[in-house]
Design an enzyme around this catalytic site. Structure first.
Site, short mmCIF file in Angstrom:
data_model
loop_
_atom_site.label_atom_id
_atom_site.label_comp_id
_atom_site.label_asym_id
_atom_site.label_seq_id
_atom_site.Cartn_x
_atom_site.Cartn_y
_atom_site.Cartn_z
N THR A 13 0.86 -1.07 -0.03
CA THR A 13 -0.02 -0.02 -0.16
C THR A 13 0.80 1.29 0.01
O THR A 13 0.37 2.44 -0.07
CB THR A 13 -0.81 -0.02 1.14
OG1 THR A 13 -0.04 -0.32 2.34
CG2 THR A 13 -2.04 -0.99 1.28
N ARG A 41 -3.65 -2.21 9.35
CA ARG A 41 -4.26 -1.17 8.98
C ARG A 41 -5.09 -1.31 7.76
O ARG A 41 -5.91 -0.61 7.48
CB ARG A 41 -3.47 0.26 9.08
CG ARG A 41 -2.97 0.69 10.28
CD ARG A 41 -2.00 1.76 10.11
NE ARG A 41 -0.80 1.62 9.43
CZ ARG A 41 0.41 1.17 10.18
NH1 ARG A 41 0.36 1.19 11.54
NH2 ARG A 41 1.51 1.09 9.65
N CYS A 130 18.24 4.74 -2.83
CA CYS A 130 17.91 5.30 -3.91
C CYS A 130 18.86 6.40 -4.55
O CYS A 130 19.26 6.44 -5.71
CB CYS A 130 16.56 6.03 -3.81
SG CYS A 130 16.55 7.04 -2.21
N GLN A 157 16.98 15.89 -2.76
CA GLN A 157 16.18 14.81 -2.78
C GLN A 157 14.76 14.87 -2.61
O GLN A 157 14.27 15.93 -1.51
CB GLN A 157 16.74 13.85 -1.58
CG GLN A 157 18.08 13.31 -1.83
CD GLN A 157 18.49 12.46 -0.80
OE1 GLN A 157 19.53 12.40 -0.42
NE2 GLN A 157 17.73 11.41 -0.67
N GLY A 161 11.08 9.82 -0.96
CA GLY A 161 11.93 9.03 -0.29
C GLY A 161 11.40 8.58 0.97
O GLY A 161 11.84 7.63 1.70
N LYS A 214 25.50 6.31 3.64
CA LYS A 214 24.83 5.20 2.98
C LYS A 214 25.67 5.29 1.34
O LYS A 214 25.92 4.39 0.85
CB LYS A 214 23.32 4.94 2.78
CG LYS A 214 22.69 4.55 3.90
CD LYS A 214 21.22 4.80 3.64
CE LYS A 214 20.48 4.33 4.90
NZ LYS A 214 18.84 4.78 4.75
N HIS A 243 14.84 12.33 -7.63
CA HIS A 243 16.01 12.96 -6.86
C HIS A 243 16.95 13.78 -8.12
O HIS A 243 16.82 13.01 -9.13
CB HIS A 243 16.79 11.75 -6.16
CG HIS A 243 16.25 11.37 -5.13
ND1 HIS A 243 15.13 11.93 -4.28
CD2 HIS A 243 16.76 10.38 -4.19
CE1 HIS A 243 14.83 11.10 -3.43
NE2 HIS A 243 15.77 10.26 -3.42
P1 A2P Z 1 0.38 0.35 5.82
O1 A2P Z 1 -0.33 1.37 4.46
O2 A2P Z 1 -0.83 -0.80 6.07
O3 A2P Z 1 0.56 1.11 7.01
P2 A2P Z 1 5.59 4.35 2.49
O4 A2P Z 1 7.03 4.13 2.45
O5 A2P Z 1 4.80 4.86 1.32
O6 A2P Z 1 5.11 5.01 3.57
O7 A2P Z 1 4.71 2.73 2.75
C1 A2P Z 1 5.04 1.60 3.87
C2 A2P Z 1 4.51 0.58 3.44
O8 A2P Z 1 5.04 -0.31 4.51
C3 A2P Z 1 3.11 0.38 3.58
O9 A2P Z 1 2.40 -0.58 2.64
C4 A2P Z 1 2.60 0.02 5.19
O10 A2P Z 1 1.39 -0.50 5.36
C5 A2P Z 1 3.83 -0.98 5.02
N1 A2P Z 1 3.95 -1.27 6.75
C6 A2P Z 1 4.46 -0.37 7.45
N2 A2P Z 1 4.62 -0.82 8.82
C7 A2P Z 1 4.44 -2.16 8.54
C8 A2P Z 1 4.15 -3.35 9.51
N3 A2P Z 1 4.47 -3.19 10.74
N4 A2P Z 1 3.85 -4.73 8.75
C9 A2P Z 1 3.45 -4.40 7.61
N5 A2P Z 1 3.59 -3.50 6.63
C10 A2P Z 1 4.11 -2.51 7.14
#
Ligand code: A2P
Length: 347
Positions: A13, A41, A130, A157, A161, A214, A243
């Site tokens: 997501t 969530r 990245c 950047q 990111g 990094k 970036h």
């Molecule tokens: P969720 O949308 O359910 O919070 P971004 O880098 O764009 O912020 O996205 C982070 C991604 O990592 C999202 O899909 C988020 O899901 C997922 N994520 C964050 N924390 C967890 C977790 N503890 N377990 C599984 N997925 C996670």
């Protein structure tokens, strides 16, 4: 090797997750089955793949049964918690987080630079940072002709990111400022709209932040150049998803600008963008949505006879993350590396 591959996206997501789904479709990756995983969530929501609404599931202990490749982009702690389990269940994990990048038994791969490292994987392959990927694609072709001694780089950047919510925050802040209101900062420590600030990762004793370190450590590992000197200054700018970087390269002897231009015009993953009359060079808006790293303004460093200057822009979500990961997955399938011996590594 499976005829077609069972793929799971951990972090489906998120900003990179969305791009991973799109790239698997766009590049006709031979997906037999796609599992979309995120946090609790998001459980119950759906995302489209090849015209079909697929359910998003909360990741759990059974998520990786019958999965060949996990593409992970859910942050370091999520990768640390789940990827060893995915590997134990028989999958190969390609991880976008920094959790495993510097582990000696984890290859760190940019397919245009070190595809051969994929053959050494033991279950986890790391996708580099990245800014490091974008710079590497642009400078490695020159390094192959004459080893680079030293890199001084300043980055510009984008918000992406820091994820999808950070991109949204910049839009909301911009709207607030245009409406004469105070911008609110929740994801970033300060308002980014109409502003810029040094990258907000922890700073070490030498005054370099994590992102800057990094660029040093990962470039050395990817190039297999343990003595390469790199000094980076990483800056966050109010750009959505590409970036840019100003890169100064020092060689042992002079490197002709024309030769550099010729090499980069034929380099994989690079597009030369230079119109000196029109003052037209790489821009983040034009890099957005593109696979190539745009490179231009290649010029002799006036301050050093063996120096070159160049400027680049590249899509942070694509080549800086999702595209590089999908290219690694393609490499694994092509080279029949999905069943290599697997050891569970710890970060
Ligand atoms: P969720 O949308 O359910 O919070 P971004 O880098 O764009 O912020 O996205 C982070 C991604 O990592 C999202 O899909 C988020 O899901 C997922 N994520 C964050 N924390 C967890 C977790 N503890 N377990 C599984 N997925 C996670």
């Amino acid at each position: 090797m499976p005829d077609s591959v069972r793929v799971a996206i951990l972090g489906a997501t998120g900003a990179v997750g969305a791009e991973l789904i799109q790239l698997l479709e766009e590049r006709n990756f031979e997906v037999a089955d796609l599992k979309l995983l995120a946090s609790p969530r998001s459980a119950g929501s759906t995302l489209n793949f090849r015209g079909e609404a697929l359910p998003v599931e909360a990741v759990d202990d059974n998520s990786f049964e019958d999965i060949d490749i996990v593409l992970a982009s859910a942050g370091g702690s999520t990768s640390k918690a789940w990827l060893p389990k995915a590997v134990a269940a028989g999958a190969v994990a390609i991880d976008n987080s920094s959790a495993f990048r510097m582990a000696p038994n984890v290859p760190l791969i940019v397919p245009e630079i070190n595809p051969e490292a994929a053959a050494t994987h033991q279950g986890i392959i790391a996708n580099p940072n990245c800014t490091t990927i974008l710079m590497g694609v642009a400078i490695y072709p020159l390094h192959q002709v004459q080893p680079i001694q030293r890199v001084v780089v300043a980055t510009y950047q984008s918000a992406s990111g820091a994820g999808a919510r950070a991109m949204e925050e910049v839009k909301v802040q911009s709207r607030a400022i245009l409406d004469g209101k105070e911008p609110e900062a929740n994801i970033f420590p300060y308002p980014l709209a109409f502003n810029l600030f040094p990258h907000n990762t922890p700073i070490n004793e030498q005054g370099y932040c994590e992102e800057e370190m990094k660029m040093l450590n990962e470039t050395r590992k990817i190039f297999d150049a343990p003595d390469l000197r790199v000094s980076a200054t990483c800056i966050r700018v109010p750009v959505l998803r590409a970036h840019s970087e100003s890169v100064n390269l020092e060689f042992e002897s002079p490197f002709a600008v024309e030769k550099a231009r010729e090499i980069l015009s034929a380099a994989p993953g690079v597009k030369l963008v230079e119109d000196w009359q029109a003052n037209y060079f790489p821009m983040p808006l034009e890099a957005t949505g593109r696979d190539e790293v745009l490179v231009g303004r290649i010029r002799q460093d006036l301050s050093h006879p063996c120096g070159l200057e160049l400027w680049l822009s590249g899509d942070q979500i694509r080549k800086g993350a999702a595209l590089n990961a999908v290219q690694i997955a393609e490499l694994l399938v092509k080279k029949n590396l999905l069943n290599a011996s697997k050891t569970v590594v710890s970060a």
